[in-house]
Scaffold this active site. Structure first.
Site, short mmCIF file in Angstrom:
data_model
loop_
_atom_site.label_atom_id
_atom_site.label_comp_id
_atom_site.label_asym_id
_atom_site.label_seq_id
_atom_site.Cartn_x
_atom_site.Cartn_y
_atom_site.Cartn_z
N HIS A 69 -11.31 -36.60 -50.91
CA HIS A 69 -11.40 -35.15 -51.08
C HIS A 69 -10.92 -34.70 -52.45
O HIS A 69 -10.18 -33.73 -52.59
CB HIS A 69 -10.63 -34.43 -49.96
CG HIS A 69 -11.22 -33.10 -49.60
ND1 HIS A 69 -10.92 -32.44 -48.44
CD2 HIS A 69 -12.08 -32.30 -50.26
CE1 HIS A 69 -11.58 -31.30 -48.38
NE2 HIS A 69 -12.28 -31.19 -49.48
N ASP A 102 -3.27 -38.68 -43.64
CA ASP A 102 -2.91 -37.68 -44.66
C ASP A 102 -1.99 -36.60 -44.11
O ASP A 102 -1.25 -35.96 -44.85
CB ASP A 102 -4.15 -37.08 -45.31
CG ASP A 102 -5.13 -36.49 -44.30
OD1 ASP A 102 -4.94 -36.65 -43.08
OD2 ASP A 102 -6.11 -35.85 -44.75
N HIS A 103 -2.05 -36.36 -42.81
CA HIS A 103 -1.19 -35.38 -42.14
C HIS A 103 -1.42 -35.54 -40.65
O HIS A 103 -2.21 -36.39 -40.22
CB HIS A 103 -1.49 -33.94 -42.58
CG HIS A 103 -2.95 -33.60 -42.57
ND1 HIS A 103 -3.66 -33.42 -41.40
CD2 HIS A 103 -3.85 -33.44 -43.58
CE1 HIS A 103 -4.91 -33.14 -41.69
NE2 HIS A 103 -5.07 -33.17 -43.01
N ASP A 155 -7.55 -39.61 -40.81
CA ASP A 155 -7.53 -38.21 -41.22
C ASP A 155 -7.06 -37.37 -40.05
O ASP A 155 -7.69 -37.36 -38.98
CB ASP A 155 -8.95 -37.79 -41.65
CG ASP A 155 -9.00 -36.42 -42.31
OD1 ASP A 155 -7.99 -35.72 -42.29
OD2 ASP A 155 -10.07 -36.06 -42.82
N GLN A 156 -5.95 -36.67 -40.23
CA GLN A 156 -5.44 -35.76 -39.20
C GLN A 156 -4.99 -36.51 -37.95
O GLN A 156 -5.13 -36.04 -36.84
CB GLN A 156 -6.50 -34.70 -38.85
CG GLN A 156 -5.93 -33.40 -38.33
CD GLN A 156 -6.91 -32.23 -38.45
OE1 GLN A 156 -7.42 -31.95 -39.53
NE2 GLN A 156 -7.17 -31.54 -37.36
N CYS A 176 -5.46 -31.56 -46.35
CA CYS A 176 -6.11 -32.75 -46.89
C CYS A 176 -5.96 -32.93 -48.40
O CYS A 176 -5.41 -33.92 -48.87
CB CYS A 176 -7.59 -32.76 -46.52
SG CYS A 176 -7.91 -32.67 -44.74
#
Length: 511
Positions: A104, A292-293, A14-15, A54
């Site tokens: 999410h 995700d990014h 995540d991130q 997200c």
């Protein structure tokens, strides 16, 4: 591989910024287990998310469609249960599908095609984090601010460690269960962690991997506020950039902790790969690693995600397909919406007929060869909190155009300007390429229509959230107390700060 369709293990961070990893050129940060996976598969050097936030990024990825095509506007938007996802398609191909960790999802459907879900989510599943463009960019439904940076450093335990330890335990246990009790059908297990998402705190074990004095500074120094483009200026206020003074020492501490958090995830990847090998399943299991990014990590004076600069919008992407004589690295433009058709081809259904048009394409041909007909184009969108108008990015070959509705465009030639410093937009000598990029960006996307839809959706959800006080919260309940664990109807920043141990008193706002 056996004649049975291969199993699929997807590991998602995540991130996680691709540019913060040695595999993508970082001089300091080493991730030996992710590197081990890359040695056996294909690393995509230029992989992008399709929405640097997200909820819409994950929904777009799962649906294989751009976010606007499925009305995924922000971090509190519900993906309709009628939207077909990768989980639905793989089930139609005979797969058993399991979600372990963060996805999410917003709304009452917390499965979206998965047969099983074995860990709750860390974040709200209701409309608590709905943005409000009418109020403006300073409206911060998650409570986001620069305390993630100015209070960065060490911890013994954090909310995110609580969550990811649970995800790892359940993921490893599920692999053992699949090996023993689920050999008849192929399976897909999606294991999704919340590290290295902000706040930037890590344990002594991972902090000590790096010498604090060797932590690098951002390559691009902070852009003065009056020189920022409109989208970056909005995000400055949306992130509470005027509420704290961020010093060079804060930046170094935050980057140090983030590098430790990346190494923490790397160890999780290692344990999952080791488990596959111990169970003798690595020979018939496709493994995907991605995020995700990305994360700006102080570049240009910016933090978190939500922008179209490379640190925020690119992601690590590695795919290993046992038995495929694959290239070690691929430099073509790809994005997360390509995962659905890729994994359907892996499942032996390359000729499947999607029930709704997909925007992605299978990556398998890119892994096996370098096809001349691949379209080197990626699109990313942003309509979430922190901006007050629709934003979109298109990259074709080496040129990237950033469009912020109602404001001047930005354009960069990444082949000669990888740091995105020299804005080419509006220059006569680049008129032709800018016009071509703009025409493509607007061809299937009407910013006026998008803006109206976003504001209407925001007002509807804000009304419902206020009226119901966020009840029901729609949190997925695997354990009986999952409705009260993690972050349910509250600020992410405040809840995480309370769960940090030892407790660190939050730095007061300047005003």
């Amino acid at each position: 591989m056996t004649s049975k369709a291969p199993n699929i293990l997807v590991i998602q961070a995540d991130q996680m910024a691709a540019k913060a990893l040695s595999l993508y050129g970082h001089a300091l940060v080493r991730t030996p287990h992710i590197e081990r996976l890359a040695e056996r598969g294909t690393l995509f050097e230029r992989a992008y998310c399709n929405f640097p936030l997200c909820v819409p990024s994950r929904a777009s990825m799962m649906a294989g469609r751009l976010a606007n095509a499925i009305s995924m506007w922000d971090n509190a938007i519900e993906m309709p249960a009628s939207t077909p996802t990768l989980a639905h398609y793989l089930r139609s191909a005979g797969y058993h599908t399991i979600l372990c960790g963060k996805m999410h999802f917003i709304g009452p459907d917390q499965l979206h095609g998965f047969d099983e879900r074995i860990v709750t989510d860390i974040y709200p599943s209701n409309f608590a984090w709905t943005p409000d463009w009418i109020v403006g960019e300073r409206y911060r439904p998650t409570g986001i601010n620069m305390r993630a940076v100015v209070d960065s450093g060490l911890c013994t335990r954090s909310l995110q460690i609580d969550y990811d330890e649970e995800v790892e335990h359940c993921g490893v246990q599920k692999l053992h269960d699949l090996a023993r009790f689920h050999r008849e059908r192929p399976w897909m297990l999606w294991i999704s962690f919340t590290h290295p998402h902000s706040p930037y705190v890590t344990t002594r074990k991972y902090w000590d991997i790096y010498d604090h004095n060797e932590i690098d500074e951002p390559e691009v120094s902070e852009i003065p506020l009056d020189e920022k483009d409109a989208m970056s200026r909005w995000l400055h206020y949306a992130h509470g950039g005027d509420l704290h003074e961020v010093t060079d020492a804060h930046v170094r501490s935050a980057r140090h902790a983030y590098y430790g958090m990346c190494r923490y995830i790397d160890d999780k990847v290692g344990r999952l790969l080791d488990t596959l090998e111990a169970l003798e399943m690595e020979g018939d299991t496709v493994v995907v690693f991605t995020s995700d990014h990305g994360e700006m990590l102080g570049e240009r004076g910016m933090w978190f995600k939500q922008s179209f600069y490379e640190w925020s919008v690119t992601v690590p992407l590695i795919v290993r397909i046992p038995g495929l004589d694959s290239r070690s690295r691929c430099d073509r433009l790809v994005s997360l919406i390509d995962l659905l058709p890729t994994l359907m081809e892996v499942a032996g259904k390359e000729d499947f007929e999607p029930v709704s048009a997909l925007d992605g394409h299978s990556l398998v041909p890119l892994m096996a060869k370098n096809p001349s007909d691949w379209n080197d184009e990626v699109i990313s969108e942003y309509t979430g909190e922190g901006v007050i108008a629709p934003c979109r990015m298109v990259r074709i070959d080496d040129h990237k155009l950033i469009y912020t509705h109602g404001h001047r465009e930005l354009m960069y030639d990444l082949s000669v300007d990888p740091l995105e410093i020299d804005d080419l937009a509006g220059r006569p000598e680049h008129f032709e390429i800018e016009s071509r990029l703009r025409a493509r960006l607007l061809a299937d996307w009407d910013p006026e229509e998008i803006q109206a839809k976003c504001i209407r959706s925001q007002q509807e959800r804000l009304f419902i959230q206020k009226t119901t006080q966020g009840k029901p919260d729609w949190a997925f309940r695997f354990r009986p107390d999952d409705g009260e664990r993690f972050i349910r109807n509250d600020s992410a920043v405040g809840t995480k700060a309370k769960a940090r141990y030892p407790f660190v008193e939050p730095t007061p706002f300047l005003k």
